[in-house]
Motif scaffolding. Structure first.
Motif, short mmCIF file in Angstrom:
data_model
loop_
_atom_site.label_atom_id
_atom_site.label_comp_id
_atom_site.label_asym_id
_atom_site.label_seq_id
_atom_site.Cartn_x
_atom_site.Cartn_y
_atom_site.Cartn_z
N ASN A 56 43.42 42.57 31.20
CA ASN A 56 44.02 41.77 30.12
C ASN A 56 45.50 41.51 30.35
O ASN A 56 46.00 40.41 30.14
N LYS A 57 46.22 42.56 30.79
CA LYS A 57 47.66 42.43 31.05
C LYS A 57 47.93 41.40 32.15
O LYS A 57 48.83 40.57 32.03
N VAL A 58 47.16 41.51 33.23
CA VAL A 58 47.39 40.63 34.37
C VAL A 58 47.01 39.18 34.02
O VAL A 58 47.68 38.23 34.42
N LYS A 59 45.99 39.05 33.25
CA LYS A 59 45.52 37.72 32.85
C LYS A 59 46.58 37.02 31.99
O LYS A 59 46.80 35.81 32.12
N GLU A 60 47.26 37.80 31.14
CA GLU A 60 48.33 37.25 30.31
C GLU A 60 49.41 36.59 31.15
O GLU A 60 50.04 35.63 30.75
N LYS A 61 49.64 37.16 32.34
CA LYS A 61 50.68 36.63 33.23
C LYS A 61 50.11 35.59 34.20
O LYS A 61 50.78 35.19 35.15
N GLY A 117 47.87 36.08 36.42
CA GLY A 117 47.60 36.66 37.73
C GLY A 117 46.13 36.98 37.93
O GLY A 117 45.31 36.79 37.05
N SER A 118 45.83 37.50 39.14
CA SER A 118 44.48 37.93 39.45
C SER A 118 44.47 39.44 39.65
O SER A 118 45.46 40.02 40.07
N ILE A 119 43.33 40.05 39.38
CA ILE A 119 43.21 41.48 39.60
C ILE A 119 41.99 41.75 40.47
O ILE A 119 40.97 41.08 40.36
N LEU A 120 42.16 42.71 41.38
CA LEU A 120 41.07 43.07 42.28
C LEU A 120 40.86 44.58 42.22
O LEU A 120 41.81 45.34 42.05
N ILE A 121 39.61 44.98 42.38
CA ILE A 121 39.31 46.40 42.49
C ILE A 121 38.98 46.68 43.95
O ILE A 121 38.19 45.95 44.56
N ALA A 122 39.61 47.71 44.53
CA ALA A 122 39.36 48.02 45.93
C ALA A 122 38.93 49.47 46.09
O ALA A 122 39.26 50.32 45.28
N ILE A 167 33.65 39.73 35.70
CA ILE A 167 34.96 39.09 35.52
C ILE A 167 35.99 39.53 36.55
O ILE A 167 37.00 38.87 36.72
N ILE A 168 35.74 40.64 37.24
CA ILE A 168 36.73 41.13 38.21
C ILE A 168 36.08 41.24 39.58
O ILE A 168 34.98 41.77 39.73
N GLU A 169 36.81 40.74 40.60
CA GLU A 169 36.29 40.79 41.95
C GLU A 169 36.59 42.13 42.61
O GLU A 169 37.52 42.82 42.24
N GLU A 170 35.81 42.40 43.64
CA GLU A 170 35.98 43.65 44.36
C GLU A 170 36.27 43.34 45.83
O GLU A 170 35.70 42.41 46.39
N SER A 171 37.16 44.13 46.43
CA SER A 171 37.34 44.01 47.88
C SER A 171 37.15 45.39 48.49
O SER A 171 37.33 46.40 47.83
N ALA A 172 36.76 45.41 49.76
CA ALA A 172 36.42 46.69 50.40
C ALA A 172 37.63 47.62 50.45
O ALA A 172 37.51 48.82 50.23
N SER A 173 38.81 47.05 50.74
CA SER A 173 40.01 47.89 50.83
C SER A 173 41.19 47.14 50.21
O SER A 173 41.12 45.94 49.98
N ALA A 174 42.27 47.87 49.97
CA ALA A 174 43.47 47.24 49.41
C ALA A 174 44.00 46.17 50.36
O ALA A 174 44.40 45.09 49.94
N GLU A 175 43.96 46.47 51.68
CA GLU A 175 44.47 45.54 52.68
C GLU A 175 43.70 44.22 52.61
O GLU A 175 44.27 43.13 52.65
N GLU A 176 42.39 44.34 52.50
CA GLU A 176 41.55 43.15 52.42
C GLU A 176 41.88 42.36 51.14
O GLU A 176 41.90 41.13 51.15
N GLY A 177 42.13 43.10 50.07
CA GLY A 177 42.47 42.47 48.80
C GLY A 177 43.78 41.69 48.88
O GLY A 177 43.89 40.59 48.34
N ILE A 178 44.77 42.27 49.61
CA ILE A 178 46.07 41.59 49.77
C ILE A 178 45.86 40.26 50.50
O ILE A 178 46.36 39.22 50.08
N LEU A 179 45.10 40.32 51.59
CA LEU A 179 44.83 39.10 52.35
C LEU A 179 44.17 38.04 51.49
O LEU A 179 44.55 36.87 51.51
N LEU A 180 43.21 38.48 50.71
CA LEU A 180 42.45 37.56 49.86
C LEU A 180 43.36 36.89 48.84
O LEU A 180 43.35 35.66 48.68
N LEU A 181 44.21 37.70 48.19
CA LEU A 181 45.11 37.15 47.17
C LEU A 181 46.13 36.20 47.80
O LEU A 181 46.47 35.17 47.23
#
Lengths: 156, 137
Positions: free
Chosen positions: B67-72, B74-79, B97-111
């Protein structure tokens, strides 16, 4: 049920602990349950599932039974298992009680703020345990009984 | 339980660790929210790879941050979800409603890829992203 299973059921081991109804003790409760059950040699998954269910039940007692926690009041965790691998955990409080148990067990239902509380406690217990029994009386308290049979076919 | 933070561009990476129950969740929420607002990040990655235990309080942590991130905007990912954590989160329908990535690194690339794509799509002139570092795969 075979004769052997019936025989095994007779041999019960049990324990009971009472602790202050504060959120700090949620970790104590689930770790105590896990330690007690370790002799059954549960799998990592089984242990995680049991710890989670205990954590949910104790959290409920602290948050809802005692309105956020109380050092003066207590939660009782008792646990027993038989040699057949059936585990029974009981989490009891003497707190507020639940007026509508069916409603409380519904996924996403919560009396707390939706931001903080997910309303998934009972759903999580139900999905990780074989049976979840809830008895409650308003103003008297709540007793949650969690039952699960471990897969110990490889053991002994 | 201590929560560590990393910041890459406008992404706040939250490295959760230890056990997340109702008791710990309150502190974790506060830490994340204050760090997110202090650094003025837009996107958030919740990295669960070092978490050893979660109960349904984890759902509250994720939903509140969403909810906080959506207010701004932004996007949120669970890794770094374990199979077990995935079960708990799945029960609550979070993955709708929330996407998942295998690792934080992968999430950074995706974003990063996504924000580059958005910028290119929206305004040809707005090349402000600078050199996107492609941190390998």
């Amino acid at each position: 049920m075979t004769e052997r299973q019936k025989e095994a059921q007779k041999k019960m081991n049990q324990m009971k602990v009472e602790f202050a109804a504060i959120s700090e003790n949620e970790a104590f409760a689930r770790l105590t349950a896990a330690a007690f059950l370790s002799r059954l040699d549960p799998t990592v998954d089984e242990l995680t599932e049991i710890k989670t269910a205990v954590s949910e039940a104790v959290s409920n007692a602290v948050i809802h039974g005692y309105g956020g926690g109380s050092l003066e009041q207590s939660v009782v965790l008792s646990c027993e298992y038989d040699e057949g691998g059936t585990v029974k955990l009981i989490i009891e409080d003497g707190g507020a009680g639940i007026s509508d148990i069916e409603q409380a067990r519904r996924p996403l239902f919560t009396t707390g703020s939706p931001e903080e509380r997910s309303g998934m406690g009972f759903t999580v217990m139900e999905s990780f345990m074989d049976r979840v029994l809830v008895e409650s009386e308003e103003g008297k308290g709540t007793r949650v009984t969690l039952i699960k049979t471990l897969d110990i076919s490889y053991g002994a | 339980m201590r929560t560590e933070f990393e910041i890459t561009d406008n992404i706040l990476i939250v490295k959760l660790s230890g056990e997340i129950d109702h008791h710990e969740a309150a502190e974790i929420r506060n830490e994340i929210d204050s760090t997110y607002s202090v650094f003025g990040s837009k996107h958030m990655i919740l990295d669960f790879s070092q978490v050893s235990f979660v109960d349904s309080s984890g759902i509250g942590v994720v939903m509140g941050r969403y909810n906080k991130v959506k207010e701004k905007g932004g996007s949120i990912l669970i890794a770094g979800c374990s199979e077990y954590l995935r079960t708990i989160l799945f029960l609550s329908g979070i993955f709708t409603i929330i996407e998942e990535s295998a690792s934080a690194e992968e999430g950074i690339l995706l974003l990063k890829q996504r924000s580059v794509a958005e910028k290119e799509g929206e305004e040809e002139t707005g090349k402000t992203a600078g050199d996107e570092k492609d941190g390998g795969k």
